[in-house]
Design a protein around this motif. Sequence first.
Motif, PDB file in Angstrom:
ATOM      1  N   ILE A   1       0.838  -1.208   0.000  1.00  0.00           N
ATOM      2  CA  ILE A   1       0.000   0.000   0.000  1.00  0.00           C
ATOM      3  C   ILE A   1       0.868   1.252   0.000  1.00  0.00           C
ATOM      4  O   ILE A   1       0.580   2.227  -0.712  1.00  0.00           O
ATOM      5  N   ILE A   2       1.954   1.246   0.786  1.00  0.00           N
ATOM      6  CA  ILE A   2       2.882   2.385   0.779  1.00  0.00           C
ATOM      7  C   ILE A   2       3.454   2.595  -0.618  1.00  0.00           C
ATOM      8  O   ILE A   2       3.513   3.718  -1.127  1.00  0.00           O
ATOM      9  N   ALA A   3       3.872   1.492  -1.246  1.00  0.00           N
ATOM     10  CA  ALA A   3       4.424   1.596  -2.601  1.00  0.00           C
ATOM     11  C   ALA A   3       3.382   2.128  -3.567  1.00  0.00           C
ATOM     12  O   ALA A   3       3.672   2.978  -4.422  1.00  0.00           O
ATOM     13  N   ALA A   4       2.139   1.653  -3.453  1.00  0.00           N
ATOM     14  CA  ALA A   4       1.072   2.095  -4.349  1.00  0.00           C
ATOM     15  C   ALA A   4       0.791   3.572  -4.185  1.00  0.00           C
ATOM     16  O   ALA A   4       0.566   4.295  -5.172  1.00  0.00           O
ATOM     17  N   MET A   5       0.804   4.064  -2.946  1.00  0.00           N
ATOM     18  CA  MET A   5       0.546   5.487  -2.710  1.00  0.00           C
ATOM     19  C   MET A   5       1.680   6.348  -3.255  1.00  0.00           C
ATOM     20  O   MET A   5       1.458   7.451  -3.750  1.00  0.00           O
ATOM     21  N   SER A   6       2.907   5.855  -3.158  1.00  0.00           N
ATOM     22  CA  SER A   6       4.048   6.580  -3.723  1.00  0.00           C
ATOM     23  C   SER A   6       4.027   6.515  -5.246  1.00  0.00           C
ATOM     24  O   SER A   6       4.316   7.489  -5.939  1.00  0.00           O
ATOM     25  N   TYR A   7       3.658   5.370  -5.740  1.00  0.00           N
ATOM     26  CA  TYR A   7       3.611   5.114  -7.180  1.00  0.00           C
ATOM     27  C   TYR A   7       2.596   6.014  -7.868  1.00  0.00           C
ATOM     28  O   TYR A   7       2.737   6.383  -9.030  1.00  0.00           O
ATOM     29  N   GLY A   8       1.534   6.370  -7.112  1.00  0.00           N
ATOM     30  CA  GLY A   8       0.489   7.221  -7.673  1.00  0.00           C
ATOM     31  C   GLY A   8       1.014   8.558  -8.151  1.00  0.00           C
ATOM     32  O   GLY A   8       0.531   9.113  -9.145  1.00  0.00           O
ATOM     33  N   GLU A   9       2.025   9.086  -7.473  1.00  0.00           N
ATOM     34  CA  GLU A   9       2.614  10.359  -7.902  1.00  0.00           C
ATOM     35  C   GLU A   9       3.261  10.212  -9.272  1.00  0.00           C
ATOM     36  O   GLU A   9       3.112  11.070 -10.143  1.00  0.00           O
ATOM     37  N   LEU A  10       3.982   9.127  -9.462  1.00  0.00           N
ATOM     38  CA  LEU A  10       4.657   8.904 -10.736  1.00  0.00           C
ATOM     39  C   LEU A  10       3.658   8.665 -11.860  1.00  0.00           C
ATOM     40  O   LEU A  10       3.840   9.152 -12.980  1.00  0.00           O
ATOM     41  N   SER A  11       2.590   7.922 -11.566  1.00  0.00           N
ATOM     42  CA  SER A  11       1.597   7.633 -12.602  1.00  0.00           C
ATOM     43  C   SER A  11       0.863   8.899 -13.025  1.00  0.00           C
ATOM     44  O   SER A  11       0.465   9.033 -14.188  1.00  0.00           O
ATOM     45  N   ALA A  12       0.684   9.833 -12.101  1.00  0.00           N
ATOM     46  CA  ALA A  12       0.032  11.097 -12.447  1.00  0.00           C
ATOM     47  C   ALA A  12       0.965  12.013 -13.243  1.00  0.00           C
ATOM     48  O   ALA A  12       0.516  12.801 -14.078  1.00  0.00           O
ATOM     49  N   MET A  13       2.267  11.890 -12.992  1.00  0.00           N
ATOM     50  CA  MET A  13       3.251  12.697 -13.739  1.00  0.00           C
ATOM     51  C   MET A  13       3.424  12.200 -15.164  1.00  0.00           C
ATOM     52  O   MET A  13       3.594  12.998 -16.097  1.00  0.00           O
ATOM     53  N   PHE A  14       3.393  10.875 -15.333  1.00  0.00           N
ATOM     54  CA  PHE A  14       3.642  10.267 -16.649  1.00  0.00           C
ATOM     55  C   PHE A  14       2.504   9.299 -16.991  1.00  0.00           C
ATOM     56  O   PHE A  14       2.680   8.074 -16.952  1.00  0.00           O
ATOM     57  N   PRO A  15       1.320   9.828 -17.326  1.00  0.00           N
ATOM     58  CA  PRO A  15       0.161   8.973 -17.605  1.00  0.00           C
ATOM     59  C   PRO A  15       0.212   8.382 -19.013  1.00  0.00           C
ATOM     60  O   PRO A  15      -0.587   8.719 -19.880  1.00  0.00           O
ATOM     61  N   LYS A  16       1.181   7.506 -19.219  1.00  0.00           N
ATOM     62  CA  LYS A  16       1.355   6.918 -20.546  1.00  0.00           C
ATOM     63  C   LYS A  16       1.715   5.451 -20.415  1.00  0.00           C
ATOM     64  O   LYS A  16       2.087   4.982 -19.330  1.00  0.00           O
ATOM     65  N   ALA A  17       1.600   4.715 -21.519  1.00  0.00           N
ATOM     66  CA  ALA A  17       1.905   3.290 -21.498  1.00  0.00           C
ATOM     67  C   ALA A  17       3.363   3.056 -21.108  1.00  0.00           C
ATOM     68  O   ALA A  17       4.249   3.820 -21.478  1.00  0.00           O
ATOM     69  N   GLY A  18       3.605   1.997 -20.361  1.00  0.00           N
ATOM     70  CA  GLY A  18       4.982   1.637 -20.007  1.00  0.00           C
ATOM     71  C   GLY A  18       5.240   1.571 -18.528  1.00  0.00           C
ATOM     72  O   GLY A  18       6.157   0.887 -18.079  1.00  0.00           O
ATOM     73  N   GLY A  19       4.473   2.306 -17.729  1.00  0.00           N
ATOM     74  CA  GLY A  19       4.577   2.224 -16.284  1.00  0.00           C
ATOM     75  C   GLY A  19       5.981   2.393 -15.738  1.00  0.00           C
ATOM     76  O   GLY A  19       6.661   3.388 -15.996  1.00  0.00           O
ATOM     77  N   MET A  20       6.441   1.396 -14.977  1.00  0.00           N
ATOM     78  CA  MET A  20       7.710   1.490 -14.272  1.00  0.00           C
ATOM     79  C   MET A  20       8.893   1.724 -15.209  1.00  0.00           C
ATOM     80  O   MET A  20       9.854   2.394 -14.848  1.00  0.00           O
TER      81      MET A  20
END
Length: 479
Positions: free
Chosen positions: A59-78
């Motif tokens: 859950i901690i990782a998911a909450m942190s990950y949310g910032e990155l996904s909002a910055m780069f909302p494109k295919a490819g993820g990590m």
Amino acid sequence: MENTTSEFKQNIGLLDATMVVAGSMIGSGIFIVSSEISRSVGGAGLLLLMWILAGVITIIAAMSYGELSAMFPKAGGMYVYLREAFGPLVGFLYGWTFFTIIQTGTIAAVGVAFAKFTSYLIPAVGEDKIIFDLGFFSIAASQLLAIAIIILLTYVNSRGVKNGVIVQTTLTVIKLVSILGLIAFGFLWGADAAVWDANWINAWKLSNLVKSDSGVESVTLAGLTAFGSIAIAMKGSLFSCDSWHNISFIAGEVKNPKRNIGLSLLLGTILVTTVYLLANLMYLAVVPMSDIAFAKSDRVGVVAAEMIFGGWGTIVIALMIMISTFGCNNGLIMAGARVYYTMAKDKLFFRSAGELNRHAVPGYSLWLQCAWASVLCLTGKYNELLALVIFGVLIFYTLTILGVFILRRTRPDIPRPYKAFGYPILPAIYIVVASGLALLLLLFETSFTLPGLAIILLGIPLYYILLRRNNAVLNVARE
């Protein structure tokens, strides 16, 4: 030649995105890995703690990950996040490891688990039914079934993301209702106060459970060995919580991705963590600790179901796991191909993988992933594939969360519709815990982690070979 398109279609809403998160997480692990965890830590309280810690870390990782996904909302993820934070080499190392062991290894492991439990209903596809044998290498009917399922789901997803999402949402709802039903029946019909009370004797004593002629013995642990046992136990619970980030790989197909990706990550991980904890509480209310630890082939879910439903228990749990693993693999297959697509766009993967077919999905990527996952089905068993995958996962998860800190400093100009909750404390805690677990696994599971590390490092010369080739092509084009 098949017609192609150049753009993804945004067909995935918040509910479907949450089901991709939850469905990709829930496979067969919750029905199996509690046995190894129990043997590694000994007590009922510590068994629950391993699941709670895995859930909290996720859950901690998911909450942190949310910032990155909002910055780069494109295919490819990590792959995209690591490329932006650390440069193309680290991004490529992730993509390379993702293709060779992380995603394809997980797909293979889940496929093998599907086949293993299908053999309860159809013995002809069991692990003991050898189809081809050379002595040093053999192929069982179960491995062929695992490959057939991977091929089927690849075909479904190659016909458009909407097909994959419909399958994913439907099966995830079914598996959640089934697991919650098993938990409810367990507490109502199978719970035994004497079993529960006995399981909580020495619940917090860290020990290895060992089977001997006189019964089950408890071997007290201390020092570095104790940390090693905790790491081995966490390997299973973390693997069962893995793939939560798959929704970010298909970000280009999510409606309002800046909002819905981060929210689906949070909702999905909380939902699955709650279900996992309830399932283990039910195990402890129904099954004696020794039977949890030494369930045949680690199938603790089968033992619990037999105690709840009697002779029908095996059939009930087999059907549940078949549905669960089928849906899990659908989500893994759908999401993974988008990483290779993005790598191909960066000229770091096969060029054909960077093309969308007429259904607006990366068809070549899907079939390349299918081919390699099928090969892995022939080379490993569930526990071996699990150990190989989780080490690489921990390394790149740690780097990704570290990327939140780096991008805050190097790219403060990028809009952040969502910021990591608890920054900098919670992301820092994740980095410390995940790094420590990876190091302990490297020390205590060397037969699997060293090959995994070798595969990661092999990507370094491969990256420079690709870079040299791309530069040579570019120079020819200029001439």
